[in-house]
Design a protein around this motif. Structure first.
Motif, PDB file in Angstrom:
ATOM      1  N   VAL A 107       0.845  -1.198   0.000  1.00  0.00           N
ATOM      2  CA  VAL A 107       0.000   0.000   0.000  1.00  0.00           C
ATOM      3  C   VAL A 107       0.880   1.249   0.000  1.00  0.00           C
ATOM      4  CG1 VAL A 107      -1.685   1.340   1.322  1.00  0.00           C
ATOM      5  CG2 VAL A 107      -1.949  -1.149   1.099  1.00  0.00           C
ATOM      6  N   ALA A 108       0.596   2.166  -0.932  1.00  0.00           N
ATOM      7  CA  ALA A 108       1.391   3.389  -1.072  1.00  0.00           C
ATOM      8  C   ALA A 108       0.952   4.481  -0.089  1.00  0.00           C
ATOM      9  CB  ALA A 108       1.299   3.907  -2.504  1.00  0.00           C
ATOM     10  N   TRP A 109      -0.346   4.592   0.117  1.00  0.00           N
ATOM     11  CA  TRP A 109      -0.874   5.639   0.992  1.00  0.00           C
ATOM     12  C   TRP A 109      -2.302   5.278   1.405  1.00  0.00           C
ATOM     13  CZ3 TRP A 109      -5.302   7.807  -0.923  1.00  0.00           C
ATOM     14  CH2 TRP A 109      -5.500   7.706  -2.302  1.00  0.00           C
ATOM     15  N   VAL A 110      -2.758   5.866   2.522  1.00  0.00           N
ATOM     16  CA  VAL A 110      -4.117   5.653   3.028  1.00  0.00           C
ATOM     17  C   VAL A 110      -4.699   6.995   3.445  1.00  0.00           C
ATOM     18  CG1 VAL A 110      -5.571   4.450   4.713  1.00  0.00           C
ATOM     19  CG2 VAL A 110      -3.453   3.382   3.918  1.00  0.00           C
ATOM     20  N   ASN A 111      -5.974   7.201   3.133  1.00  0.00           N
ATOM     21  CA  ASN A 111      -6.649   8.457   3.434  1.00  0.00           C
ATOM     22  C   ASN A 111      -7.926   8.166   4.217  1.00  0.00           C
ATOM     23  OD1 ASN A 111      -7.519  11.166   3.335  1.00  0.00           O
ATOM     24  ND2 ASN A 111      -8.570  10.845   1.384  1.00  0.00           N
ATOM     25  N   TYR A 112      -7.945   8.522   5.510  1.00  0.00           N
ATOM     26  CA  TYR A 112      -9.143   8.356   6.339  1.00  0.00           C
ATOM     27  C   TYR A 112      -9.079   9.373   7.473  1.00  0.00           C
ATOM     28  CZ  TYR A 112     -12.763   6.276   9.271  1.00  0.00           C
ATOM     29  OH  TYR A 112     -13.904   6.075  10.030  1.00  0.00           O
ATOM     30  N   PRO A 113     -10.127  10.185   7.659  1.00  0.00           N
ATOM     31  CA  PRO A 113     -10.076  11.258   8.661  1.00  0.00           C
ATOM     32  C   PRO A 113      -9.899  10.775  10.097  1.00  0.00           C
ATOM     33  CG  PRO A 113     -11.927  11.566   7.158  1.00  0.00           C
ATOM     34  CD  PRO A 113     -11.380  10.207   6.885  1.00  0.00           C
ATOM     35  N   GLY A 114     -10.112   9.481  10.337  1.00  0.00           N
ATOM     36  CA  GLY A 114      -9.934   8.945  11.676  1.00  0.00           C
ATOM     37  C   GLY A 114      -8.488   8.638  12.024  1.00  0.00           C
ATOM     38  N   LEU A 115      -7.597   8.705  11.033  1.00  0.00           N
ATOM     39  CA  LEU A 115      -6.167   8.471  11.280  1.00  0.00           C
ATOM     40  C   LEU A 115      -5.502   9.755  11.776  1.00  0.00           C
ATOM     41  CD1 LEU A 115      -5.264   6.358   8.103  1.00  0.00           C
ATOM     42  CD2 LEU A 115      -5.576   5.512  10.447  1.00  0.00           C
ATOM     43  N   GLU A 116      -4.622   9.610  12.733  1.00  0.00           N
ATOM     44  CA  GLU A 116      -4.005  10.785  13.351  1.00  0.00           C
ATOM     45  C   GLU A 116      -3.167  11.618  12.383  1.00  0.00           C
ATOM     46  OE1 GLU A 116      -1.973  10.027  16.999  1.00  0.00           O
ATOM     47  OE2 GLU A 116      -3.608   8.822  17.834  1.00  0.00           O
ATOM     48  N   ASN A 117      -2.659  10.985  11.305  1.00  0.00           N
ATOM     49  CA  ASN A 117      -1.832  11.741  10.353  1.00  0.00           C
ATOM     50  C   ASN A 117      -2.652  12.384   9.235  1.00  0.00           C
ATOM     51  OD1 ASN A 117      -2.582   9.546   8.844  1.00  0.00           O
ATOM     52  ND2 ASN A 117      -0.501   8.765   8.486  1.00  0.00           N
ATOM     53  N   HIS A 118      -3.973  12.279   9.307  1.00  0.00           N
ATOM     54  CA  HIS A 118      -4.815  12.852   8.254  1.00  0.00           C
ATOM     55  C   HIS A 118      -4.911  14.371   8.426  1.00  0.00           C
ATOM     56  CE1 HIS A 118      -8.411  13.699   5.819  1.00  0.00           C
ATOM     57  NE2 HIS A 118      -8.125  12.574   5.194  1.00  0.00           N
ATOM     58  N   PRO A 119      -4.878  15.133   7.325  1.00  0.00           N
ATOM     59  CA  PRO A 119      -4.957  16.593   7.429  1.00  0.00           C
ATOM     60  C   PRO A 119      -6.220  17.091   8.129  1.00  0.00           C
ATOM     61  CG  PRO A 119      -4.271  15.942   5.217  1.00  0.00           C
ATOM     62  CD  PRO A 119      -4.658  14.683   5.921  1.00  0.00           C
TER      63      PRO A 119
END
Length: 423
Positions: A313-325
């Motif tokens: 996996v190259a990247w993950v986008n989910y607002p529940g992740l602490e590293n999400h903008p």
């Protein structure tokens, strides 16, 4: 007492209150018309002097119960169910816009909404300016015109998954004296209630989480009753309507002027009503909204955490992740969970992603999102393919982006399916 009910109780029992001897479960009123004994009573219905059902294009008891349940969940003054989410978006704007009007919309909208605004509304003289939601309030305000009638946003972008900065957009709307319209489809009122954060109109594609089972297409508009239409900008709501003998909606219906007008003029004339059968099925789905949204959010966070650590996996986008903008905004506006959709990219780009999607066994490849079954989609070649590459980028879509709608199955089975497909 009903005002004190929790959202779970409203989901189960809101909108329908049977009297003694009546059906405990909301009936399906599969009828186009209604019987009356008094000619004058029917005349009063047509003059909007009395409440009641006269024709199911305008209102129906089953549809009305669903409308009231969603209205109770969102905390508004009234709701209008429509034939689809697209119809809800369209009528929400046409209710206060016409040829020569201008609208501000965030650029990260769902592709169908983007196309509606950029192409179809333009053909009837409504101009829409798309702005990056990350811009400062000062930069966004520069795009306003004297004929700007509304700001249109999404609480969670589809499929960019950016969380709306409600405070910023509510302040802009208030400063510019226009209503803030929020598409709240992804969070649902269980996870986010936009009226509490400054929104004036809320819409949903009920096809998604509100129905929750991919069985019924529909939409709904909810009026917060918290916008002052008497500013001179909205004569269609404040000035006399010749089609109802000079009635003024604000004078006659007060805080509910917007939603009443939408029903008795736009639904009357355009006819994009929800069918009683779809309302019946949607109401059944809505009864478990609180349970489903908790499970969707829990499963999605666990899958996102798994994908973050996967070697393919190259990247993950989910607002529940602490590293999400949008993580801080998600914690502020979505404290109970960030809903059930994530996006990610497979190492190797689109071709590797295509192989991954074709290898899934539990999750299905479907042109849908937000039901109890897990599914995947490739927005760039599917839901957003009508947009140019530049428009896709503005919406947060890259060629390798895979959208995942995480269902309520056992998370262990979902993770196993993704793991074998990635390998």
């Amino acid at each position: 007492m009903k005002k004190e009910w929790g959202l779970g109780t409203r989901s189960v029992q809101g909108g329908y209150e049977p009297k003694a001897g009546e059906p405990r479960v909301l009936p399906l009123y599969q009828s186009t018309t209604y019987k009356y004994d008094d000619v004058d009573q029917v005349a009063r219905l047509f003059d909007l002097e009395e409440n009641g059902h006269m024709y199911s294009r305008i209102s129906n008891p089953t549809v009305a119960a669903l409308e009231e349940k969603v209205n109770m969940l969102e905390g508004g003054v009234g709701a209008l169910a429509t034939s689809s989410g697209q119809a809800a978006s369209t009528l929400a704007l046409l209710n206060i816009c016409g040829a020569g009007s201008h609208v501000i919309a965030i650029s990260t909208l769902y592709g169908g909404t983007y196309n509606l605004f950029a192409v179809t509304l333009k053909k009837i003289g409504i101009e829409v300016t798309f702005v990056d939601p990350e811009l400062s309030a000062e930069e966004i305000e520069k795009h306003f015109c004297v004929n700007t009638r509304a700001i249109f946003t999404e609480s969670i972008g589809n499929p960019g998954l950016n969380v709306l900065d409600f405070e910023k957009f509510a302040q802009i709307a208030k400063a510019k004296d226009v209503p803030l319209i929020v598409d709240n489809t992804f969070p649902t009122p269980y996870l986010c209630r936009p009226f509490e954060h400054g929104a004036n109109i809320v819409i949903h594609s009920t096809t998604k989480y509100i129905d929750g089972h991919a069985s019924s297409v529909g939409g709904i508009i909810v009026d917060g009753g918290n916008f002052n239409w008497n500013t001179g900008k909205y004569p269609e709501i404040t000035e006399p309507d010749p089609s109802y003998h000079g009635l003024s909606y604000t004078e006659t219906f007060g805080d509910a002027a917007y939603i009443v007008k939408a029903r008795v003029t736009l639904m009357r004339d355009y006819g994009s009503c929800m069918s009683p059968f779809n309302a019946y099925l949607t109401n059944i789905g809505l009864e478990t909204l609180h349970l489903r949204m908790e499970r969707h959010s829990e499963n999605t966070l666990k899958l996102a955490e798994f994908l973050e650590k996967h070697e393919n996996v190259a990247w993950v986008n989910y607002p529940g992740l602490e590293n999400h903008p949008s993580y801080a905004l998600a914690q502020k506006y979505l404290p109970k969970g960030a809903s059930g959709v994530l996006t990610f990219g497979v190492k190797g780009g689109y071709e590797a992603g295509k192989k991954f999607m074709n290898s899934l066994k539990l999750a299905a490849l479907v042109v849908h999102v937000a039901d109890v079954r897990s599914s995947v989609l490739h927005p760039a070649s599917m839901t957003h393919r009508q947009l140019t590459e530049e428009q896709q980028i503005a919406c947060g879509i890259t060629p390798d982006l895979i959208r995942v709608s995480v269902g309520i199955e056992d998370i262990e089975d979902i993770i196993k399916d993704f793991d074998q497909a990635l390998k």
